[in-house]
Design a protein around this motif. Structure first.
Motif, PDB file in Angstrom:
ATOM      1  N   LEU A 132       7.488   5.435   4.766  1.00  0.00           N
ATOM      2  CA  LEU A 132       7.164   4.314   3.562  1.00  0.00           C
ATOM      3  C   LEU A 132       6.591   3.151   4.148  1.00  0.00           C
ATOM      4  O   LEU A 132       5.360   2.713   3.350  1.00  0.00           O
ATOM      5  CB  LEU A 132       8.714   3.808   3.190  1.00  0.00           C
ATOM      6  N   LYS A 133       6.677   2.657   5.607  1.00  0.00           N
ATOM      7  CA  LYS A 133       5.832   1.504   5.912  1.00  0.00           C
ATOM      8  C   LYS A 133       4.306   2.235   6.159  1.00  0.00           C
ATOM      9  O   LYS A 133       3.361   1.187   5.655  1.00  0.00           O
ATOM     10  CB  LYS A 133       6.344   1.204   7.347  1.00  0.00           C
ATOM     11  N   ALA A 134       4.096   3.287   6.506  1.00  0.00           N
ATOM     12  CA  ALA A 134       2.602   3.989   6.483  1.00  0.00           C
ATOM     13  C   ALA A 134       1.904   3.807   5.128  1.00  0.00           C
ATOM     14  O   ALA A 134       0.819   3.682   5.150  1.00  0.00           O
ATOM     15  CB  ALA A 134       2.904   5.160   7.407  1.00  0.00           C
ATOM     16  N   SER A 135       3.034   4.076   4.268  1.00  0.00           N
ATOM     17  CA  SER A 135       2.420   4.547   2.804  1.00  0.00           C
ATOM     18  C   SER A 135       1.713   3.049   2.431  1.00  0.00           C
ATOM     19  O   SER A 135       0.725   2.961   1.706  1.00  0.00           O
ATOM     20  CB  SER A 135       3.323   4.780   2.007  1.00  0.00           C
ATOM     21  N   ILE A 136       2.339   1.857   3.085  1.00  0.00           N
ATOM     22  CA  ILE A 136       1.729   0.754   2.382  1.00  0.00           C
ATOM     23  C   ILE A 136       0.737   0.269   3.208  1.00  0.00           C
ATOM     24  O   ILE A 136      -0.494  -0.018   2.983  1.00  0.00           O
ATOM     25  CB  ILE A 136       2.953  -0.756   2.689  1.00  0.00           C
ATOM     26  N   SER A 137       0.794   0.491   4.509  1.00  0.00           N
ATOM     27  CA  SER A 137      -0.373  -0.039   5.470  1.00  0.00           C
ATOM     28  C   SER A 137      -1.583   0.794   5.320  1.00  0.00           C
ATOM     29  O   SER A 137      -2.910   0.383   5.531  1.00  0.00           O
ATOM     30  CB  SER A 137       0.083   0.334   7.156  1.00  0.00           C
TER      31      SER A 137
END
Length: 317
Positions: free
Chosen positions: A44-49
């Motif tokens: 989920l963090k990677a989908s934002i970054s």
């Protein structure tokens, strides 16, 4: 073994949709895609970054909503959005541009023809538009180009960027905004490709325009070299408070027919009124007169501005 890039992106999209659109818990997602819950958190963090998920905050305050309603009631305009004002004019333009981008993304339907003018606030609108893979919108210029001096605000550049974001075609007006004489303007307007451009423009469903000023420090036409300090002073002496698509109006919305108008290649004010939805964007207390003129003249159906401009407009009797 390293996971292929395409597969990893597909997994990020899937996890993001499950979490943000379907409201699944991280534990439920972990069970569905067969990974651990901490892995879901990292995905989920990677989908934002990576830009797959783009978070926007609607920061229109209740006071902004109240100001918008008061302007709607006073001028009979269809819709008003009042974004926050910031410490600098550029930051306020960014706020207005972001609010206008959110509105356009939700308002524009697949297959429409969107007409666009030019200006600094419009450039912030275009910069804030997110790419939409599921929508196609064609974009057409309302007026000629202003040249290399202010490329980031030029109609050609804005139309190309906007059309790319919406997977559409861009119809560029291959002519300058202003020429040296009426004779030259008339000759250019007789060119078949320019006539074809304005015939297509008549089919536009939506237009987004900036509201220009006659004050040199705020005028895109002055910065681009199309009008001089003397021209600006003459326009103000004749009652002009600003322009829409290069066409000057007074504070009551009446057109100001000056010799400059005989030299420009641009949609006329009557052409603009025939477009079903015209969205005007402008900010700053200094733009209150041109915004008022645009509202009184019924040239715009939607106004997107900032708090300082809204307060200034409403303070006028």
């Amino acid at each position: 073994m390293t996971q292929p890039i395409d597969e990893k992106r597909d997994l990020l999209i899937k996890v993001a949709k499950l979490y943000y659109l379907e409201g699944r818990s991280q534990e439920e997602i972990a069970q569905q895609v067969h990974v651990s819950r901490p892995t879901v958190s990292r995905l989920l963090k990677a989908s934002i970054s990576s830009g797959i998920v783009q978070i926007r905050i609607d920061d229109i305050s209740s006071f902004g909503i109240e100001l918008a309603k008061r302007i709607e009631d006073r001028f009979g305009i269809r819709h008003v959005i009042v974004a926050p004002s910031s410490h600098t004019l550029e930051e306020s333009k960014q706020n207005v541009g972001a609010a206008a981008a959110i509105y356009l993304e939700s308002f524009l339907e697949n297959g429409v023809l969107l007409a666009i003018a030019w200006g600094t606030t419009l450039s912030y609108v275009v910069k804030n538009i997110r790419h939409n893979a599921y929508k196609r919108v064609d974009v057409i210029q309302l007026l000629g180009g202003i040249g290399n001096k202010t490329m980031d605000t030029d109609a050609n550049a804005l139309a190309l960027t906007l059309a790319s974001a919406f997977n559409g075609d861009s119809y560029l007006l291959q002519a300058p905004f202003m020429v040296k004489s009426k004779v030259l303007r008339d000759l250019l307007m007789d060119e078949p490709h320019i006539q074809e451009h304005f015939q297509r423009l008549a089919n536009a469903n939506v237009a987004v325009v900036g509201l220009g000023s006659t004050r040199p420090e705020l005028s895109a036409q002055f910065r681009s070299g199309h009008i001089s300090m003397e021209d600006a002073q003459t326009l103000r002496n004749e009652g002009a408070v600003g322009d829409i698509c290069g066409r000057y109006i007074d504070i009551d919305g009446h057109p100001c027919e000056t010799p400059l108008m005989d030299r420009i290649i641009s949609a006329k004010l009557d052409d603009l009124k025939r477009i079903p939805t015209v969205i005007g964007v402008a900010c700053g207390e200094e733009k209150k007169d041109i915004i008022t003129g645009a509202l009184k003249g019924k040239y715009i159906d939607v106004l997107i501005t900032d708090r300082s401009a809204a307060l200034a407009i409403l303070s006028e009797k």
